[in-house]
Design a protein around this motif. Structure first.
Motif, PDB file in Angstrom:
ATOM      1  N   GLN A 159       0.822  -1.213   0.000  1.00 45.83           N
ATOM      2  CA  GLN A 159       0.000   0.000   0.000  1.00 45.83           C
ATOM      3  C   GLN A 159       0.857   1.263   0.000  1.00 45.83           C
ATOM      4  OE1 GLN A 159      -3.366   0.296  -0.460  1.00 45.83           O
ATOM      5  NE2 GLN A 159      -3.098  -1.857  -0.938  1.00 45.83           N
ATOM      6  N   SER A 160       2.046   1.191   0.589  1.00 46.12           N
ATOM      7  CA  SER A 160       2.903   2.378   0.654  1.00 46.12           C
ATOM      8  C   SER A 160       3.522   2.740  -0.695  1.00 46.12           C
ATOM      9  CB  SER A 160       4.015   2.178   1.694  1.00 46.12           C
ATOM     10  OG  SER A 160       5.035   1.325   1.207  1.00 46.12           O
ATOM     11  N   VAL A 161       3.598   1.785  -1.615  1.00 51.08           N
ATOM     12  CA  VAL A 161       4.196   2.091  -2.923  1.00 51.08           C
ATOM     13  C   VAL A 161       3.169   2.276  -4.029  1.00 51.08           C
ATOM     14  CG1 VAL A 161       6.438   1.051  -2.409  1.00 51.08           C
ATOM     15  CG2 VAL A 161       4.661  -0.345  -3.448  1.00 51.08           C
ATOM     16  N   ILE A 162       1.887   2.028  -3.729  1.00 51.62           N
ATOM     17  CA  ILE A 162       0.835   2.262  -4.716  1.00 51.62           C
ATOM     18  C   ILE A 162       0.579   3.757  -4.808  1.00 51.62           C
ATOM     19  CG2 ILE A 162      -1.642   2.000  -5.144  1.00 51.62           C
ATOM     20  CD1 ILE A 162      -1.411  -0.839  -4.068  1.00 51.62           C
ATOM     21  N   SER A 217      -3.617   0.135 -22.319  1.00 52.78           N
ATOM     22  CA  SER A 217      -2.842   0.031 -21.085  1.00 52.78           C
ATOM     23  C   SER A 217      -1.898  -1.158 -21.164  1.00 52.78           C
ATOM     24  CB  SER A 217      -3.753  -0.108 -19.862  1.00 52.78           C
ATOM     25  OG  SER A 217      -4.378  -1.378 -19.836  1.00 52.78           O
ATOM     26  N   PHE A 218      -0.822  -1.045 -20.419  1.00 46.09           N
ATOM     27  CA  PHE A 218       0.091  -2.166 -20.238  1.00 46.09           C
ATOM     28  C   PHE A 218       0.828  -1.965 -18.933  1.00 46.09           C
ATOM     29  CE2 PHE A 218       2.648   0.944 -22.468  1.00 46.09           C
ATOM     30  CZ  PHE A 218       3.889   0.869 -21.856  1.00 46.09           C
ATOM     31  N   MET A 219       1.467  -3.025 -18.472  1.00 43.43           N
ATOM     32  CA  MET A 219       2.213  -2.995 -17.222  1.00 43.43           C
ATOM     33  C   MET A 219       3.655  -3.360 -17.488  1.00 43.43           C
ATOM     34  SD  MET A 219      -0.492  -4.956 -14.807  1.00 43.43           S
ATOM     35  CE  MET A 219      -2.204  -4.451 -14.785  1.00 43.43           C
ATOM     36  N   SER A 220       4.538  -2.784 -16.706  1.00 42.76           N
ATOM     37  CA  SER A 220       5.946  -3.166 -16.763  1.00 42.76           C
ATOM     38  C   SER A 220       6.059  -4.601 -16.261  1.00 42.76           C
ATOM     39  CB  SER A 220       6.784  -2.247 -15.881  1.00 42.76           C
ATOM     40  OG  SER A 220       8.104  -2.741 -15.771  1.00 42.76           O
ATOM     41  N   SER A 221       6.894  -5.380 -16.907  1.00 47.77           N
ATOM     42  CA  SER A 221       7.083  -6.769 -16.450  1.00 47.77           C
ATOM     43  C   SER A 221       8.040  -6.835 -15.260  1.00 47.77           C
ATOM     44  CB  SER A 221       7.602  -7.632 -17.596  1.00 47.77           C
ATOM     45  OG  SER A 221       8.806  -7.119 -18.101  1.00 47.77           O
ATOM     46  N   PRO A 259       8.562  -5.771 -11.463  1.00 50.32           N
ATOM     47  CA  PRO A 259       7.830  -5.226 -10.317  1.00 50.32           C
ATOM     48  C   PRO A 259       8.637  -4.175  -9.551  1.00 50.32           C
ATOM     49  CG  PRO A 259       8.588  -7.440  -9.831  1.00 50.32           C
ATOM     50  CD  PRO A 259       8.945  -7.160 -11.259  1.00 50.32           C
ATOM     51  N   ILE A 260       7.922  -3.264  -8.921  1.00 47.64           N
ATOM     52  CA  ILE A 260       8.537  -2.281  -8.038  1.00 47.64           C
ATOM     53  C   ILE A 260       8.770  -2.942  -6.684  1.00 47.64           C
ATOM     54  CG2 ILE A 260       8.156  -0.108  -6.796  1.00 47.64           C
ATOM     55  CD1 ILE A 260       6.412   0.752  -9.218  1.00 47.64           C
ATOM     56  N   SER A 261       7.731  -3.643  -6.219  1.00 51.07           N
ATOM     57  CA  SER A 261       7.790  -4.336  -4.938  1.00 51.07           C
ATOM     58  C   SER A 261       6.635  -5.325  -4.878  1.00 51.07           C
ATOM     59  CB  SER A 261       7.669  -3.334  -3.782  1.00 51.07           C
ATOM     60  OG  SER A 261       7.657  -4.006  -2.546  1.00 51.07           O
ATOM     61  N   GLY A 262       6.934  -6.578  -4.667  1.00 54.83           N
ATOM     62  CA  GLY A 262       5.878  -7.582  -4.556  1.00 54.83           C
ATOM     63  C   GLY A 262       4.973  -7.598  -5.769  1.00 54.83           C
ATOM     64  N   ARG A 263       3.688  -7.311  -5.557  1.00 52.83           N
ATOM     65  CA  ARG A 263       2.706  -7.323  -6.644  1.00 52.83           C
ATOM     66  C   ARG A 263       2.559  -5.962  -7.332  1.00 52.83           C
ATOM     67  NH1 ARG A 263      -2.864  -8.956  -5.285  1.00 52.83           N
ATOM     68  NH2 ARG A 263      -2.761  -7.104  -3.993  1.00 52.83           N
ATOM     69  N   VAL A 264       3.339  -4.981  -6.918  1.00 51.36           N
ATOM     70  CA  VAL A 264       3.202  -3.624  -7.456  1.00 51.36           C
ATOM     71  C   VAL A 264       4.160  -3.412  -8.626  1.00 51.36           C
ATOM     72  CG1 VAL A 264       3.326  -1.147  -6.930  1.00 51.36           C
ATOM     73  CG2 VAL A 264       2.486  -2.754  -5.207  1.00 51.36           C
ATOM     74  N   THR A 265       3.610  -2.859  -9.706  1.00 51.43           N
ATOM     75  CA  THR A 265       4.394  -2.557 -10.889  1.00 51.43           C
ATOM     76  C   THR A 265       3.964  -1.207 -11.447  1.00 51.43           C
ATOM     77  OG1 THR A 265       5.187  -3.452 -12.989  1.00 51.43           O
ATOM     78  CG2 THR A 265       2.832  -3.696 -12.538  1.00 51.43           C
ATOM     79  N   ASP A 311       0.721   0.422  -9.184  1.00 54.58           N
ATOM     80  CA  ASP A 311      -0.402  -0.276  -8.554  1.00 54.58           C
ATOM     81  C   ASP A 311      -0.179  -1.779  -8.725  1.00 54.58           C
ATOM     82  OD1 ASP A 311      -2.935  -0.863  -7.350  1.00 54.58           O
ATOM     83  OD2 ASP A 311      -3.715   1.019  -8.158  1.00 54.58           O
ATOM     84  N   VAL A 312      -1.091  -2.573  -8.205  1.00 52.75           N
ATOM     85  CA  VAL A 312      -0.945  -4.027  -8.274  1.00 52.75           C
ATOM     86  C   VAL A 312      -1.187  -4.542  -9.692  1.00 52.75           C
ATOM     87  CG1 VAL A 312      -1.466  -4.456  -5.849  1.00 52.75           C
ATOM     88  CG2 VAL A 312      -3.335  -4.368  -7.509  1.00 52.75           C
ATOM     89  N   TYR A 313      -0.491  -5.589 -10.044  1.00 49.95           N
ATOM     90  CA  TYR A 313      -0.587  -6.138 -11.401  1.00 49.95           C
ATOM     91  C   TYR A 313      -1.896  -6.899 -11.648  1.00 49.95           C
ATOM     92  CZ  TYR A 313       1.109 -10.507  -9.266  1.00 49.95           C
ATOM     93  OH  TYR A 313       1.261 -11.613  -8.488  1.00 49.95           O
ATOM     94  N   THR A 314      -2.718  -7.021 -10.621  1.00 49.48           N
ATOM     95  CA  THR A 314      -3.976  -7.741 -10.783  1.00 49.48           C
ATOM     96  C   THR A 314      -5.106  -6.861 -11.328  1.00 49.48           C
ATOM     97  OG1 THR A 314      -4.506  -7.308  -8.467  1.00 49.48           O
ATOM     98  CG2 THR A 314      -3.455  -9.426  -8.982  1.00 49.48           C
ATOM     99  N   LEU A 315      -4.866  -5.556 -11.471  1.00 49.17           N
ATOM    100  CA  LEU A 315      -5.908  -4.676 -12.007  1.00 49.17           C
ATOM    101  C   LEU A 315      -6.253  -5.053 -13.440  1.00 49.17           C
ATOM    102  CD1 LEU A 315      -4.850  -1.077 -10.843  1.00 49.17           C
ATOM    103  CD2 LEU A 315      -6.530  -2.601  -9.806  1.00 49.17           C
TER     104      LEU A 315
END
Length: 135
Positions: A55-58, A90-94, A96-102, A117-121
């Motif tokens: 939550q702190s990195v989102i 939209s796309f996500m970086s492959s 991660p920044i931390s855990g599930r966050v990218t 944000d989390v990669y599950t969005l």
């Protein structure tokens, strides 16, 4: 018994695990001693600490970026969950920044944005977050 940890939101990290006697594993400090060094220390389970760190990195808001930055990110690493629907993309970086966050990159019409944000969005959740931040 579940293993507990000293966690600092300000430092965004788990400081140490807690031994059964309540002291820190590495330094042998009590909660009070750790608190003297790290005023915001909390005692959390590993799952709670992981969730707090996530939550702190989102990002709570989205950041406008240029088309060139969007394209550079798209070409940097293989994108994850790349979606194009009508006027949005939209796309996500492959990576991660931390855990599930990218880092998530979004185009709506001719406007470009990025946020963590989390990669599950889903694509729709991503577009909705951007639109909510713009209003």
């Amino acid at each position: 018994m579940q293993e507990m940890y000293f966690y600092s939101a300000a430092k965004r990290c788990v400081i140490d695990s807690i031994r059964p006697d309540g002291k820190s594993m590495i330094s042998g400090e009590t909660f009070e001693q750790v608190k003297a060094r790290v005023p915001d220390v909390q005692i959390l389970t590993l799952e709670e600490a992981s969730r707090a760190l996530e939550q702190s990195v989102i990002d709570k808001v989205v950041t406008p970026i240029t088309a060139a930055q969007f394209d550079a990110a798209l070409e940097e690493l293989p994108p994850t969950k790349w979606r194009v629907y009508g006027e949005s993309e939209s796309f996500m970086s492959s990576e991660p920044i931390s855990g599930r966050v990218t880092t998530i990159y979004v185009r709506i019409g001719r406007a470009y944005f990025a946020f963590a944000d989390v990669y599950t969005l889903t694509h729709q959740q991503i577009v909705d977050k951007v639109k909510a931040c713009l209003h």
